[in-house]
Design a protein around this motif. Structure first.
Motif, PDB file in Angstrom:
ATOM      1  N   LYS A  49      17.575  14.073   1.711  1.00 56.02           N
ATOM      2  CA  LYS A  49      16.355  14.819   1.364  1.00 56.02           C
ATOM      3  C   LYS A  49      16.111  15.985   2.309  1.00 56.02           C
ATOM      4  CE  LYS A  49      14.119  10.782  -0.614  1.00 56.02           C
ATOM      5  NZ  LYS A  49      14.450   9.581   0.199  1.00 56.02           N
ATOM      6  N   TRP A  50      16.870  16.076   3.410  1.00 56.02           N
ATOM      7  CA  TRP A  50      16.615  17.132   4.392  1.00 56.02           C
ATOM      8  C   TRP A  50      17.245  18.452   3.966  1.00 56.02           C
ATOM      9  CZ3 TRP A  50      18.208  14.065   9.419  1.00 56.02           C
ATOM     10  CH2 TRP A  50      17.249  13.065   9.652  1.00 56.02           C
ATOM     11  N   ASP A  51      16.677  19.527   4.515  1.00 55.05           N
ATOM     12  CA  ASP A  51      17.299  20.835   4.382  1.00 55.05           C
ATOM     13  C   ASP A  51      17.931  21.164   5.730  1.00 55.05           C
ATOM     14  OD1 ASP A  51      18.006  23.455   4.217  1.00 55.05           O
ATOM     15  OD2 ASP A  51      16.259  24.043   3.017  1.00 55.05           O
ATOM     16  N   ILE A  52      19.264  21.233   5.747  1.00 55.17           N
ATOM     17  CA  ILE A  52      19.980  21.377   7.015  1.00 55.17           C
ATOM     18  C   ILE A  52      19.608  22.682   7.727  1.00 55.17           C
ATOM     19  CG2 ILE A  52      22.286  21.510   8.061  1.00 55.17           C
ATOM     20  CD1 ILE A  52      21.510  18.784   6.946  1.00 55.17           C
ATOM     21  N   GLU A  53      19.308  23.742   6.941  1.00 56.40           N
ATOM     22  CA  GLU A  53      19.022  25.043   7.546  1.00 56.40           C
ATOM     23  C   GLU A  53      17.704  25.025   8.321  1.00 56.40           C
ATOM     24  OE1 GLU A  53      21.113  27.599   7.389  1.00 56.40           O
ATOM     25  OE2 GLU A  53      22.483  26.287   6.288  1.00 56.40           O
ATOM     26  N   THR A  54      16.688  24.410   7.724  1.00 50.87           N
ATOM     27  CA  THR A  54      15.344  24.614   8.263  1.00 50.87           C
ATOM     28  C   THR A  54      14.723  23.371   8.904  1.00 50.87           C
ATOM     29  OG1 THR A  54      14.460  24.110   6.093  1.00 50.87           O
ATOM     30  CG2 THR A  54      14.849  26.425   6.583  1.00 50.87           C
ATOM     31  N   ASP A  55      15.235  22.173   8.580  1.00 52.48           N
ATOM     32  CA  ASP A  55      14.506  20.974   8.986  1.00 52.48           C
ATOM     33  C   ASP A  55      14.774  20.498  10.413  1.00 52.48           C
ATOM     34  OD1 ASP A  55      13.031  20.818   6.786  1.00 52.48           O
ATOM     35  OD2 ASP A  55      14.010  19.063   5.897  1.00 52.48           O
ATOM     36  N   GLY A  56      15.611  21.213  11.164  1.00 51.91           N
ATOM     37  CA  GLY A  56      15.922  20.781  12.533  1.00 51.91           C
ATOM     38  C   GLY A  56      14.707  20.888  13.420  1.00 51.91           C
ATOM     39  N   PRO A  57      14.763  20.421  14.663  1.00 56.48           N
ATOM     40  CA  PRO A  57      15.887  19.675  15.244  1.00 56.48           C
ATOM     41  C   PRO A  57      15.951  18.243  14.692  1.00 56.48           C
ATOM     42  CG  PRO A  57      14.095  19.801  16.821  1.00 56.48           C
ATOM     43  CD  PRO A  57      13.677  20.626  15.638  1.00 56.48           C
ATOM     44  N   PHE A  58      17.173  17.700  14.725  1.00 59.82           N
ATOM     45  CA  PHE A  58      17.401  16.436  14.025  1.00 59.82           C
ATOM     46  C   PHE A  58      17.395  15.202  14.914  1.00 59.82           C
ATOM     47  CE2 PHE A  58      19.315  19.653  11.251  1.00 59.82           C
ATOM     48  CZ  PHE A  58      18.625  19.374  10.089  1.00 59.82           C
ATOM     49  N   ASP A  79      27.118  16.546   7.993  1.00 59.51           N
ATOM     50  CA  ASP A  79      28.211  15.716   7.461  1.00 59.51           C
ATOM     51  C   ASP A  79      27.690  14.650   6.507  1.00 59.51           C
ATOM     52  OD1 ASP A  79      30.281  16.969   8.736  1.00 59.51           O
ATOM     53  OD2 ASP A  79      30.235  15.667  10.501  1.00 59.51           O
ATOM     54  N   LEU A  80      26.595  14.005   6.923  1.00 60.15           N
ATOM     55  CA  LEU A  80      26.069  12.901   6.105  1.00 60.15           C
ATOM     56  C   LEU A  80      25.587  13.397   4.755  1.00 60.15           C
ATOM     57  CD1 LEU A  80      24.086  10.496   8.448  1.00 60.15           C
ATOM     58  CD2 LEU A  80      26.125  10.022   7.108  1.00 60.15           C
ATOM     59  N   TYR A  84      23.740  15.674  16.628  1.00 61.76           N
ATOM     60  CA  TYR A  84      22.883  15.133  15.566  1.00 61.76           C
ATOM     61  C   TYR A  84      22.826  16.092  14.384  1.00 61.76           C
ATOM     62  CZ  TYR A  84      21.345  11.384  18.616  1.00 61.76           C
ATOM     63  OH  TYR A  84      21.313  10.274  19.412  1.00 61.76           O
ATOM     64  N   ALA A  85      22.785  17.399  14.680  1.00 63.23           N
ATOM     65  CA  ALA A  85      22.757  18.389  13.607  1.00 63.23           C
ATOM     66  C   ALA A  85      24.054  18.319  12.806  1.00 63.23           C
ATOM     67  CB  ALA A  85      22.567  19.791  14.180  1.00 63.23           C
ATOM     68  N   ALA A  86      25.193  18.176  13.530  1.00 62.30           N
ATOM     69  CA  ALA A  86      26.485  18.069  12.848  1.00 62.30           C
ATOM     70  C   ALA A  86      26.503  16.816  11.972  1.00 62.30           C
ATOM     71  CB  ALA A  86      27.608  18.025  13.869  1.00 62.30           C
ATOM     72  N   LEU A  87      25.970  15.710  12.513  1.00 57.33           N
ATOM     73  CA  LEU A  87      25.954  14.461  11.755  1.00 57.33           C
ATOM     74  C   LEU A  87      25.106  14.614  10.491  1.00 57.33           C
ATOM     75  CD1 LEU A  87      26.802  11.461  11.709  1.00 57.33           C
ATOM     76  CD2 LEU A  87      24.619  10.941  12.761  1.00 57.33           C
ATOM     77  N   ALA A  88      23.968  15.285  10.631  1.00 58.52           N
ATOM     78  CA  ALA A  88      23.093  15.477   9.469  1.00 58.52           C
ATOM     79  C   ALA A  88      23.843  16.249   8.386  1.00 58.52           C
ATOM     80  CB  ALA A  88      21.827  16.217   9.884  1.00 58.52           C
TER      81      ALA A  88
END
Lengths: 423, 368
Positions: free
Chosen positions: A135-144, A98-99, A92-96
């Motif tokens: 709108k997400w920040d990939i670094e901090t907004d996890g887990p996805f 990529d998207l 899911y993190a990878a998808l976020a």
């Protein structure tokens, strides 16, 4: 004389070996010939062969998934759909990630459309996810994982992830499987459910109806071609104009004219009812079915049969027939044993022309074919212009092309392509 | 490589001369539309007035809207988009938007506000079904019937199409699952707001096809909108679906004995889309034209020439009489309250997801 044959190769006048000199002359001749045809060759290559090859290549090409979702594709390799559970957080993190990139390039909806051909619903999943993920920040907004499931519970479905996994390689046979009513299932290739099978039926129908049309053209065209070849020039010219006149008329006009003729309130039915041959409430159904398609297409393709037959028949020497009769043959024997075999190359040429034109025909079946009279080309056109599933259209087209080449090869083996003459 | 070159070019133009390019507008405008009466209404309502204001502009028409999506994709792949503004139905617009073939627009920024100052996004309201799409008209797919073939019992209910006893004879339906599946379920007793839920299940699809099966051998399937009026005029069918504007011209302009059946008419939208990545001067011209052509008065003017409802709320009160026939147009609009008592609201999102799947099933059913 004896000296020269014993000692080394034959020399040309300028002292070079004759063999080399000859081959040089030939090479020059070949180059000149090649230069002469080069413009045409290049033209055909660039405007015809390359685009076709490019289009056919789409039937196996599938870069879009791995190009758009590179990290997801890698992360998904570990996941086993047989586990029955959605993949873990890392996917899911990878998808976020990529998207987010894809959304910026506006490619996330394209990959959604591609996967939607295989699994309805994915298109809107990707469209909605793109909007949200941007709108997400990939670094901090996890887990996805939680967030994806919140967005749409379908993100937790095994089938969705399985579709992404199945279609992640850069090449796919999926389009070809689809075009013969198969599909990629959980455990390899499966037959499509019965209510989605259509292409095999259409291929078979296309070939059978094209054969019927070709035969109808032979039967109707042969006497006309014979008349054309054997009447005095003046009346033959008149007849020729009658053959060519429909040839010059718009295809659409001729097809629409058949509609007016054949429909239930049309000319033929009205006449039959007026003559009392058919009851008013039992008018014949002659259009929007296979019959209508065969009639209209036979009419449209007839000139393609008559013209090659005519030009071959013109070359048959009339003295052959007279000779046969003077040797005691009846009219029929003279025709069947002497004239007909001589006209076969014309029939061959006409049949190949008509048959190949017929299996690719599109407009007429679309207009008068109803449901039972449409051809495979109508589906190809649909996938090119309406559903935009060019991969499937390319696969269907490739199969059609392959079958035509196969038939051509068979024809060559049985009849011999040398035995086809256009004049 | 091509892309990087393009973006380099874009960057350099943006750096060097933004001001110059913003001012300059191309003087040729290639518009893509449907041809026929619809294109004529566009010419009369806003192209001719625009040309009168800007005599330097030359408009080129391409009647390719029916194949707009495929051609747009081919042109974009070839890197040579020759179109400036394309007329497309909403579902095609969504498809092109998904494919990245057309520009996303900020509706309030690029479109004119209503005369009373209401911003465009509110004036168009929920009809802005896609970020890439500027709707012009609301049209509907609805039924016409032969008044002389139905006796003294004219149909007022959509389910008449499935009633072969009361209304014997052939029916013309569009050769696609959209609308037909919904009507079939509705007439099979499914509540209107549950249609798409039912259709999302395999059983629902079977149910719809089973209902259509009851009239299958009495249906003539059409692909071009002109077919149904012709079939009705010839008496080949007793009733048939088509676009309401086609029926209007058969009834009002050609005096055919045809009546309108508005029940459960299916609303759809037609509008403009802008190809992605136009050069600055062409885009400036397109935006200037687009703003003019979709303002309140222009959309109301279009209704003088064709019976499709303007997409702006503020245009509705301005709809007048037919330019040549002099009849009031309001009662012929699909959006008129008298006609819109019971309408079927087409779910774009649902069809975008399920179109390919249902089409495969529908075609397999047709071929059976």
């Amino acid at each position: 004389m004896a000296d020269t044959t014993q000692n080394g190769p034959v020399l040309a006048a300028d002292g070079t070996p004759l063999k080399r000199s000859l081959s040089r002359a030939l090479r020059m001749q070949k180059t000149r010939a090649l230069m002469l045809v080069a413009p045409l060759l290049l033209f055909v290559l660039i405007t015809f062969l390359l685009p076709i090859a490019d289009m056919l290549f789409r039937s196996v090409e599938n870069n879009i998934v791995s190009d758009t979702l590179p990290k997801t594709v890698v992360a998904l390799r570990e996941w086993d759909p047989a586990s029955g559970e959605a993949p873990g957080e890392e996917v899911y993190a990878a998808l976020a990630a990529d998207l987010q990139v894809a959304e910026e390039n506006k490619t996330h909806t394209r990959v959604g459309t591609r996967l939607n051909y295989e699994n309805p619903g994915i298109s809107s999943l990707f469209r909605k996810a793109g909007r949200r993920v941007s709108k997400w920040d990939i670094e901090t907004d996890g887990p996805f994982k939680e967030q994806f499931l919140d967005m749409d519970k379908d993100w937790g479905k095994v089938e969705i992830w399985q579709t992404i996994q199945t279609y992640s390689p850069t090449m796919t046979n999926g389009y070809f499987l689809n075009s013969v009513d198969l599909m990629k299932g959980a455990d390899g290739v499966e037959v499509r459910p019965e209510n989605e099978r259509i292409y095999i039926t259409l291929f078979i129908r296309t070939f059978i109806m094209s054969l019927v049309i070709t035969c109808a053209c032979i039967v109707l065209g042969y006497p006309v071609a014979w008349l054309l070849a054997n009447l005095p020039t003046r009346s033959a010219n008149m007849l020729m104009i009658l053959v060519l006149l429909p040839f010059w008329t718009s295809l659409l006009v001729r097809t629409s004219a058949w509609k007016v003729m054949l429909q239930q309130q049309g000319v033929i039915n009205e006449t039959l009812v007026w003559l009392g041959l058919v009851a008013d409430d039992a008018r014949l159904v002659m259009i929007n079915n296979q019959f209508g398609t065969i009639v209209a297409m036979t009419h449209i393709l007839l000139p393609f049969m008559i013209l090659p037959m005519y030009s071959v028949m013109q070359t048959i020497n009339p003295s052959y027939l007279r000779a046969a009769k003077s040797l005691g043959a009846t009219n029929w024997t003279a025709f069947w044993r002497v004239y007909f075999p001589n006209s076969v190359p014309g029939i061959g040429a006409g049949s190949i022309l008509v048959f190949i034109l017929a299996i690719g025909y599109y407009i007429t079946p679309e207009l008068v074919g109803g449901t039972k009279g449409v051809f495979i080309s109508n589906r190809i056109a649909f996938h090119i212009s309406t559903s935009l599933n060019w991969g499937l259209a390319a696969a269907l087209g490739t199969i059609l092309l392959a079958v035509v080449l196969l038939l051509y090869w068979t024809y060559d083996k049985i009849v011999g392509i040398d035995n086809v003459k256009l004049g | 490589m091509k892309l990087s070159k393009l973006s380099a070019l874009a960057a350099s133009t943006a750096l060097c001369a933004p001001a110059v390019f913003a001012e300059e507008m191309a003087n040729e405008l290639t518009l893509v539309s449907w041809g026929g009466a619809y294109q004529a209404s566009q010419i009369k309502a806003y192209v001719e007035p625009y040309l009168a204001m800007h005599p330097e502009v030359k408009v080129v028409w391409d009647e390719s809207s029916a194949e707009a999506t495929a051609k747009m994709r081919a042109m974009t792949e070839a890197g040579n988009v020759t179109w400036d503004l394309v007329d497309a139905v909403a579902s095609d617009a969504m498809r092109m938007c998904d494919e990245g073939l057309i520009e996303e627009l900020d509706h309030d920024a690029v479109l004119a506000a209503a005369p009373d100052g209401t911003p465009a996004s509110e004036d168009f309201g929920e009809l802005l079904v896609s970020d890439c799409f500027v709707p012009q008209i609301v049209y509907s797919t609805t039924f016409g019937y032969r008044t002389d073939l139905v006796g003294d019992n004219p149909p007022d209910n959509i389910c008449a199409i499935f009633d072969l006893e009361t209304y014997p004879g052939k029916r013309a339906l569009q050769k696609r699952p959209i609308d037909n599946m919904e009507w079939a379920l509705y007439c099979d007793g499914v509540a209107k707001d549950e249609i798409y839920d039912v259709l999302s299940t395999p059983e629902g699809v079977e149910q719809a096809l089973a209902k259509l099966d009851t009239i299958k051998d009495q249906v003539v399937w059409w692909t071009a909108g002109a077919e149904t009026p012709q079939l009705l005029a010839d008496g080949e069918v007793v009733m048939g679906s088509t676009f309401n504007g086609r029926l209007f011209s058969a009834i009002a302009e050609q005096n055919q004995p045809i009546g309108m059946l508005w029940d459960m008419q299916s609303f759809d939208l037609d509008g403009w889309v802008v190809p992605a990545g136009l050069p600055a001067d062409r885009k400036a011209r397109v935006m200037d034209f687009l703003k003019f052509a979709t303002d309140t008065q222009r959309l109301a003017d279009q209704a003088k020439y064709i019976s499709y409802g303007p997409a702006r709320k503020s245009s509705a009160p301005l709809v007048g009489q037919h330019a040549e026939l002099g009849i009031d147009m309001a009662p012929h609009m699909p959006t008129d309250p008298a006609n819109a008592g019971n309408v079927h609201v087409y779910d774009y999102e649902w069809w975008a997801d399920n179109r390919d799947d249902l089409d495969a099933k529908f075609q397999a059913w047709l071929a059976k």
